[in-house]
Design a protein around this motif. Structure first.
Motif, short mmCIF file in Angstrom:
data_model
loop_
_atom_site.label_atom_id
_atom_site.label_comp_id
_atom_site.label_asym_id
_atom_site.label_seq_id
_atom_site.Cartn_x
_atom_site.Cartn_y
_atom_site.Cartn_z
N ASP A 1 0.51 -1.17 -0.32
CA ASP A 1 -0.21 0.01 0.22
C ASP A 1 1.30 1.30 -0.09
N SER B 1 0.82 3.75 1.82
CA SER B 1 1.50 4.05 3.13
C SER B 1 2.38 3.27 4.19
N ASP B 2 2.88 2.07 3.21
CA ASP B 2 3.37 1.03 3.13
C ASP B 2 4.94 2.15 2.73
N HIS C 1 7.74 5.47 1.62
CA HIS C 1 8.20 6.28 1.29
C HIS C 1 9.10 7.02 0.04
#
Length: 262
Positions: free
Chosen positions: A94, A96-97, A99
């Motif tokens: 995802d 959110s995993d 950067h």
């Protein structure tokens, strides 16, 4: 010891069997699927089972190459069936995993804004035909979902007619089967569209409207319902995505121009 593939297959089968068992189960799946509408139904089932909060998933290489984002150390992938070969898995992560790196590029993730509602309603009507009701975004979505299902359900209905023999649908004549299927698809597609558009879909539906869902309780008929819901909702959400992303760009340019003027 079971292989990873066997464990994921068991997870898929268990989740599939439970997904239409209740209003909460089905709408929970629809909420997860609405953010991953470009994925196929089998992948949506596995994403829902492992990461129901996932909002944008890609494989590690695609995060790296397409968007210049690195997957966080220790992040756990979402296992789904591979499209390339049988008995193989691939892994999604995802957003959110991940950067950003210095090579990061903008993500094509859109968010609805009340200012975009007229444009979205117009897109729904241009895509699916004249809307019976369009005074509000929710009404427009319901009308568009009705039109979309009527226009696109025939091929899926043929598949359902060939696989419903061992389900509670088996005693329905062709007309009743079609009406059951149409009703189930319309509320499901509308629920997905509303959710992705930022509306609280539960405020616009009663659990009774999903009553036919529970009749879809064998793998074959669940797939007939799920694949059609996923495919038809994707048609609408792809068009909505283009409209909202264009509106976001225009909004950004307008703000940027005003800031420079100020």
């Amino acid at each position: 010891m079971p292989t990873k593939f066997q464990l994921i297959t068991d997870l898929y089968n268990h989740t599939l069997q439970q997904v239409t068992a209740s209003y909460e189960n089905w709408t929970g799946f629809l909420r997860a699927a609405s953010y991953n509408y470009k994925c196929s139904f089998d992948k949506q089932i596995l994403i829902h089972a492992q990461r129901p909060d996932a909002t944008a998933v890609l494989e590690l290489k695609r995060w790296n190459k397409q968007f210049g984002r690195w997957v966080n150390r220790g992040a756990r992938g979402i296992a789904v069936f591979s499209d390339d070969r049988d008995n193989l898995l691939k892994f999604y992560f995802d957003v959110s995993d991940t950067h950003e790196t210095r090579y990061a590029r903008p993500l094509p993730i859109w968010e609805m804004d009340a200012a975009f509602e007229p444009a979205v309603i117009e897109t729904l009507e241009n895509t699916f035909g004249e809307l019976a009701e369009k005074e509000t975004l929710a009404k427009a979505v319901r009308s568009a979902s009705h039109n979309a299902v009527i226009d696109n359900m025939q091929d899926y209905l043929y598949d359902l007619q060939n696989c419903h023999e061992y389900s509670p649908l088996k005693d329905l004549d062709d007309l009743d089967l079609k009406m059951f299927y149409q009703d189930a698809l319309e509320v499901s597609v509308a629920y997905m569209l509303m959710t992705r558009l930022g509306l609280r879909a539960d405020d616009y539906f009663s659990p009774d409207e999903f009553g036919h869902i529970y009749e879809f309780n064998t793998p074959a008929v669940i797939n007939a319902l799920g694949i059609a819901t996923s495919d038809i909702a994707e048609m609408g959400l792809r068009e909505i995505s283009r409209t909202v992303m264009q509106a976001q760009q225009e909004q950004l340019f307008a703000k940027d121009g005003k800031n420079r003027y100020d």
